[in-house]
Design a protein around this motif. Structure first.
Motif, PDB file in Angstrom:
ATOM      1  N   ASN A  84       0.806  -1.229   0.000  1.00 48.93           N
ATOM      2  CA  ASN A  84       0.000   0.000   0.000  1.00 48.93           C
ATOM      3  C   ASN A  84       0.835   1.273   0.000  1.00 48.93           C
ATOM      4  OD1 ASN A  84       0.975   0.277   2.617  1.00 48.93           O
ATOM      5  ND2 ASN A  84      -0.948  -0.234   3.609  1.00 48.93           N
ATOM      6  N   VAL A  85       2.160   1.145  -0.188  1.00 49.76           N
ATOM      7  CA  VAL A  85       3.035   2.294   0.010  1.00 49.76           C
ATOM      8  C   VAL A  85       2.754   3.424  -0.976  1.00 49.76           C
ATOM      9  CG1 VAL A  85       4.912   1.348  -1.429  1.00 49.76           C
ATOM     10  CG2 VAL A  85       5.410   3.009   0.380  1.00 49.76           C
ATOM     11  N   LEU A  86       2.409   3.096  -2.225  1.00 53.70           N
ATOM     12  CA  LEU A  86       2.173   4.155  -3.207  1.00 53.70           C
ATOM     13  C   LEU A  86       0.919   4.948  -2.872  1.00 53.70           C
ATOM     14  CD1 LEU A  86       3.095   2.287  -6.511  1.00 53.70           C
ATOM     15  CD2 LEU A  86       4.508   3.851  -5.161  1.00 53.70           C
ATOM     16  N   GLN A  87      -0.153   4.235  -2.499  1.00 55.92           N
ATOM     17  CA  GLN A  87      -1.383   4.915  -2.106  1.00 55.92           C
ATOM     18  C   GLN A  87      -1.164   5.740  -0.840  1.00 55.92           C
ATOM     19  OE1 GLN A  87      -1.076   1.728  -2.853  1.00 55.92           O
ATOM     20  NE2 GLN A  87      -2.490   1.294  -4.558  1.00 55.92           N
ATOM     21  N   ARG A  88      -0.445   5.178   0.121  1.00 56.35           N
ATOM     22  CA  ARG A  88      -0.214   5.875   1.389  1.00 56.35           C
ATOM     23  C   ARG A  88       0.659   7.114   1.183  1.00 56.35           C
ATOM     24  NH1 ARG A  88      -0.908   3.282   6.153  1.00 56.35           N
ATOM     25  NH2 ARG A  88      -2.774   2.483   5.126  1.00 56.35           N
ATOM     26  N   PHE A  89       1.685   6.993   0.341  1.00 53.70           N
ATOM     27  CA  PHE A  89       2.573   8.125   0.082  1.00 53.70           C
ATOM     28  C   PHE A  89       1.803   9.258  -0.597  1.00 53.70           C
ATOM     29  CE2 PHE A  89       6.343   9.923  -2.368  1.00 53.70           C
ATOM     30  CZ  PHE A  89       6.883  10.561  -1.264  1.00 53.70           C
ATOM     31  N   THR A  90       0.940   8.910  -1.540  1.00 54.96           N
ATOM     32  CA  THR A  90       0.123   9.912  -2.220  1.00 54.96           C
ATOM     33  C   THR A  90      -0.880  10.536  -1.250  1.00 54.96           C
ATOM     34  OG1 THR A  90       0.324   8.681  -4.300  1.00 54.96           O
ATOM     35  CG2 THR A  90      -1.442  10.296  -4.150  1.00 54.96           C
ATOM     36  N   GLN A  91      -1.512   9.716  -0.445  1.00 52.42           N
ATOM     37  CA  GLN A  91      -2.478  10.192   0.551  1.00 52.42           C
ATOM     38  C   GLN A  91      -1.817  11.177   1.516  1.00 52.42           C
ATOM     39  OE1 GLN A  91      -3.620   7.181   3.433  1.00 52.42           O
ATOM     40  NE2 GLN A  91      -5.729   7.922   3.488  1.00 52.42           N
ATOM     41  N   ASN A  92      -0.564  10.951   1.828  1.00 48.08           N
ATOM     42  CA  ASN A  92       0.116  11.793   2.804  1.00 48.08           C
ATOM     43  C   ASN A  92       0.453  13.169   2.270  1.00 48.08           C
ATOM     44  OD1 ASN A  92       1.111  11.884   5.543  1.00 48.08           O
ATOM     45  ND2 ASN A  92       3.160  12.078   4.653  1.00 48.08           N
ATOM     46  N   ARG A  93       0.288  13.411   0.982  1.00 47.64           N
ATOM     47  CA  ARG A  93       0.435  14.774   0.496  1.00 47.64           C
ATOM     48  C   ARG A  93      -0.654  15.659   1.108  1.00 47.64           C
ATOM     49  NH1 ARG A  93       3.867  12.473  -0.280  1.00 47.64           N
ATOM     50  NH2 ARG A  93       4.573  13.971   1.243  1.00 47.64           N
ATOM     51  N   THR A  94      -1.803  15.059   1.466  1.00 45.65           N
ATOM     52  CA  THR A  94      -2.869  15.795   2.147  1.00 45.65           C
ATOM     53  C   THR A  94      -2.564  15.937   3.627  1.00 45.65           C
ATOM     54  OG1 THR A  94      -4.547  15.002   0.579  1.00 45.65           O
ATOM     55  CG2 THR A  94      -5.325  15.796   2.713  1.00 45.65           C
ATOM     56  N   LEU A 134      12.237   0.423  -5.330  1.00 47.69           N
ATOM     57  CA  LEU A 134      11.782   1.299  -6.399  1.00 47.69           C
ATOM     58  C   LEU A 134      11.515   0.536  -7.691  1.00 47.69           C
ATOM     59  CD1 LEU A 134      11.054   4.141  -7.168  1.00 47.69           C
ATOM     60  CD2 LEU A 134      13.448   4.611  -7.674  1.00 47.69           C
ATOM     61  N   ILE A 135      12.303  -0.490  -7.960  1.00 52.03           N
ATOM     62  CA  ILE A 135      12.091  -1.249  -9.194  1.00 52.03           C
ATOM     63  C   ILE A 135      10.771  -2.012  -9.132  1.00 52.03           C
ATOM     64  CG2 ILE A 135      13.073  -2.958 -10.750  1.00 52.03           C
ATOM     65  CD1 ILE A 135      14.617  -0.312 -10.494  1.00 52.03           C
ATOM     66  N   PHE A 136      10.420  -2.573  -7.964  1.00 51.91           N
ATOM     67  CA  PHE A 136       9.117  -3.214  -7.810  1.00 51.91           C
ATOM     68  C   PHE A 136       8.000  -2.194  -7.999  1.00 51.91           C
ATOM     69  CE2 PHE A 136      10.813  -6.798  -4.875  1.00 51.91           C
ATOM     70  CZ  PHE A 136      11.099  -7.572  -5.987  1.00 51.91           C
ATOM     71  N   CYS A 137       8.157  -1.024  -7.397  1.00 54.73           N
ATOM     72  CA  CYS A 137       7.133   0.023  -7.542  1.00 54.73           C
ATOM     73  C   CYS A 137       7.000   0.447  -9.001  1.00 54.73           C
ATOM     74  CB  CYS A 137       7.491   1.230  -6.679  1.00 54.73           C
ATOM     75  SG  CYS A 137       7.482   0.924  -4.894  1.00 54.73           S
ATOM     76  N   PHE A 138       8.135   0.493  -9.685  1.00 59.17           N
ATOM     77  CA  PHE A 138       8.192   0.875 -11.092  1.00 59.17           C
ATOM     78  C   PHE A 138       7.341  -0.060 -11.951  1.00 59.17           C
ATOM     79  CE2 PHE A 138      11.520   1.732 -14.692  1.00 59.17           C
ATOM     80  CZ  PHE A 138      10.568   2.444 -15.396  1.00 59.17           C
ATOM     81  N   ASP A 139       7.163  -1.305 -11.517  1.00 56.44           N
ATOM     82  CA  ASP A 139       6.410  -2.296 -12.277  1.00 56.44           C
ATOM     83  C   ASP A 139       4.902  -2.063 -12.222  1.00 56.44           C
ATOM     84  OD1 ASP A 139       8.564  -3.683 -13.223  1.00 56.44           O
ATOM     85  OD2 ASP A 139       8.581  -5.149 -11.606  1.00 56.44           O
ATOM     86  N   HIS A 140       4.441  -1.204 -11.319  1.00 54.60           N
ATOM     87  CA  HIS A 140       3.003  -1.010 -11.142  1.00 54.60           C
ATOM     88  C   HIS A 140       2.551   0.277 -11.811  1.00 54.60           C
ATOM     89  CE1 HIS A 140       2.428  -4.322  -8.300  1.00 54.60           C
ATOM     90  NE2 HIS A 140       3.625  -4.011  -7.847  1.00 54.60           N
ATOM     91  N   GLU A 141       1.494   0.190 -12.593  1.00 55.63           N
ATOM     92  CA  GLU A 141       0.960   1.374 -13.253  1.00 55.63           C
ATOM     93  C   GLU A 141       0.521   2.416 -12.232  1.00 55.63           C
ATOM     94  OE1 GLU A 141      -2.895   2.033 -15.880  1.00 55.63           O
ATOM     95  OE2 GLU A 141      -1.348   0.966 -17.015  1.00 55.63           O
ATOM     96  N   ASP A 142       0.151   1.958 -11.018  1.00 53.97           N
ATOM     97  CA  ASP A 142      -0.226   2.895  -9.962  1.00 53.97           C
ATOM     98  C   ASP A 142       0.874   3.920  -9.709  1.00 53.97           C
ATOM     99  OD1 ASP A 142      -2.668   1.793  -9.554  1.00 53.97           O
ATOM    100  OD2 ASP A 142      -2.201   0.800  -7.662  1.00 53.97           O
ATOM    101  N   PHE A 143       2.123   3.506  -9.879  1.00 56.30           N
ATOM    102  CA  PHE A 143       3.217   4.437  -9.644  1.00 56.30           C
ATOM    103  C   PHE A 143       3.072   5.664 -10.529  1.00 56.30           C
ATOM    104  CE2 PHE A 143       7.325   6.326 -10.225  1.00 56.30           C
ATOM    105  CZ  PHE A 143       7.919   6.244  -8.982  1.00 56.30           C
ATOM    106  N   PHE A 144       2.761   5.450 -11.781  1.00 56.20           N
ATOM    107  CA  PHE A 144       2.706   6.548 -12.739  1.00 56.20           C
ATOM    108  C   PHE A 144       1.381   7.295 -12.679  1.00 56.20           C
ATOM    109  CE2 PHE A 144       5.462   3.155 -14.281  1.00 56.20           C
ATOM    110  CZ  PHE A 144       6.669   3.833 -14.263  1.00 56.20           C
ATOM    111  N   MET A 145       0.341   6.622 -12.204  1.00 56.04           N
ATOM    112  CA  MET A 145      -0.961   7.275 -12.094  1.00 56.04           C
ATOM    113  C   MET A 145      -1.095   8.045 -10.782  1.00 56.04           C
ATOM    114  SD  MET A 145      -2.196   6.460 -14.973  1.00 56.04           S
ATOM    115  CE  MET A 145      -3.878   7.070 -14.776  1.00 56.04           C
ATOM    116  N   LEU A 146      -0.535   7.517  -9.690  1.00 53.17           N
ATOM    117  CA  LEU A 146      -0.732   8.114  -8.372  1.00 53.17           C
ATOM    118  C   LEU A 146       0.342   9.135  -8.007  1.00 53.17           C
ATOM    119  CD1 LEU A 146      -1.736   4.975  -6.247  1.00 53.17           C
ATOM    120  CD2 LEU A 146      -3.239   6.785  -7.078  1.00 53.17           C
TER     121      LEU A 146
END
Length: 363
Positions: free
Chosen positions: A129-139, A157-169
């Motif tokens: 959930n790190v990408l969602q949590r990191f984005t949420q924490n901008r608020t 970072l390479i694992f995160c890079f594999d997820h489209e969420d990285f580029f969308m979120l």
């Protein structure tokens, strides 16, 4: 999940002597939510906790003299958890309630409740959930959450890079924080590739400042190197197996492989697995100096996975174009705590190992 840290955020010491949500001893009743659910509290105690309640009970408002206070904009379970934290230092938070607790903790000027939300978000952040949590924490803006998220992202970072969420979120500011790291488990080439892919999702965004960050910071890997020693020789195989024979769990982040080729650009395909299970399958592009006599090492960073003791793992490396063979015979590592047994993939005793180093961290 319960957070219990009685003095960490300046919670009132005298609270343990007061009954919690007890109508027989309270001097104020909150009528909470649309159903006006009664919740009982103490004026003086809440006034000591927050300027919001101090103004409510000490000013010229109707609440300062009446025995009942209506709070229709908060759900009873949310208000009750806020009071539980003030009275008992414990709060039951979940992903479904955390935002409302944060919103009303902020409204009531309860810094200790807001801090408990930050602790909960940090403690429950993981790779899933790190990408969602990191984005949420901008608020929210919790430093403790950013530190936790960035630690996970920089490791993986390479694992995160594999997820489209990285580029969308991940927005521009979030990506700036990521690229500002001085200890990231990937190469500069991989960072530039990540930035290029992110730009393709955010075509109107000017990324020159981000590109300057990639080029301008001297980074190190957030892991250690375990060197492989032995007799240099021509390689007759690019596959081998190894096992951790010491009683340690080891996080593996990547490997460094020997390169000897006149080609200026080499594609390296790396696979790592256990029995019939493939754990890593990744393709890398290595920019290579044009010197056939020079042996280089290409660091292949792929993110973190854990090696367990006594388990046998296999490694396969393929190069395109093919290389002049080079490796290490009778490969061994020397470490005061880590022991590896390196074998042929068929589990024989000897191997020509194409690996120069493991990038690792002891769990």
């Amino acid at each position: 999940m319960s957070t219990t840290e009685p003095e960490r955020h300046g919670k009132p010491k005298e609270r343990s002597n007061l009954p919690f949500n007890d109508g027989s001893s309270s001097d104020v009743t909150f009528l909470v939510g649309s159903q006006r659910t009664p919740i009982y509290a103490h004026r003086r105690f809440l006034s000591d906790c927050s300027e919001y309640f101090r103004a409510m009970f000490g000013g010229c408002f109707r609440e300062s003299t009446g025995s009942d206070v209506c709070l229709e904009d908060v759900e009873p379970e949310i208000f009750l958890e806020i009071l539980r934290y003030l009275y008992r230092g414990k709060i039951n938070l979940s992903p479904e309630t955390v935002h409302d607790v944060y919103t009303h903790g902020t409204k009531y000027l309860l810094n200790q409740v807001v801090a408990a939300v930050g602790d909960f978000l940090a403690e429950t952040t993981d790779l899933s959930n790190v990408l969602q949590r990191f984005t949420q924490n901008r608020t929210y803006g919790f430093d403790v959450v950013d530190r936790r998220c960035l630690s996970i992202i920089w490791d993986n970072l390479i694992f995160c890079f594999d997820h489209e969420d990285f580029f969308m979120l991940i927005d521009h500011e979030s990506l700036r924080l990521i690229l500002s790291g001085r200890s990231i488990n990937c190469t500069e080439v991989q960072l530039l590739q990540l930035l290029e892919t992110w730009k393709s999702f955010h075509k109107t965004d000017n990324t020159e400042d981000l590109k300057a960050l990639v080029h301008g910071i001297k980074r190190s890997y957030g892991c250690e190197q375990l060197l492989v020693f032995g007799t240099p020789t021509e390689r007759n195989s690019t596959s081998f197996s190894f096992s951790v024979t010491s009683d340690l769990d080891i996080d593996l982040f990547g490997v460094g492989v020997f390169i000897r080729s006149p080609a200026t650009s080499i594609v390296v395909e790396l696979s790592i697995g256990q029995a019939n299970l493939q754990l890593v399958e990744r393709m890398f592009r290595h920019e290579n100096p044009t010197n056939t006599a020079t042996i280089n090492v290409a660091d292949l960073l792929f993110g973190k996975f854990t090696l367990n003791p006594q388990c046998i793992y296999w490694v396969s490396v393929r190069f395109s174009p093919s290389l002049k063979p080079f490796g290490i015979r009778n490969a061994k590592v020397f470490h005061d705590r880590i022991e590896l047994a390196i074998r042929e993939k068929s589990y024989g005793a000897d191997v020509i190992c194409p690996i120069a180093r493991f990038h690792y961290r002891v769990c």
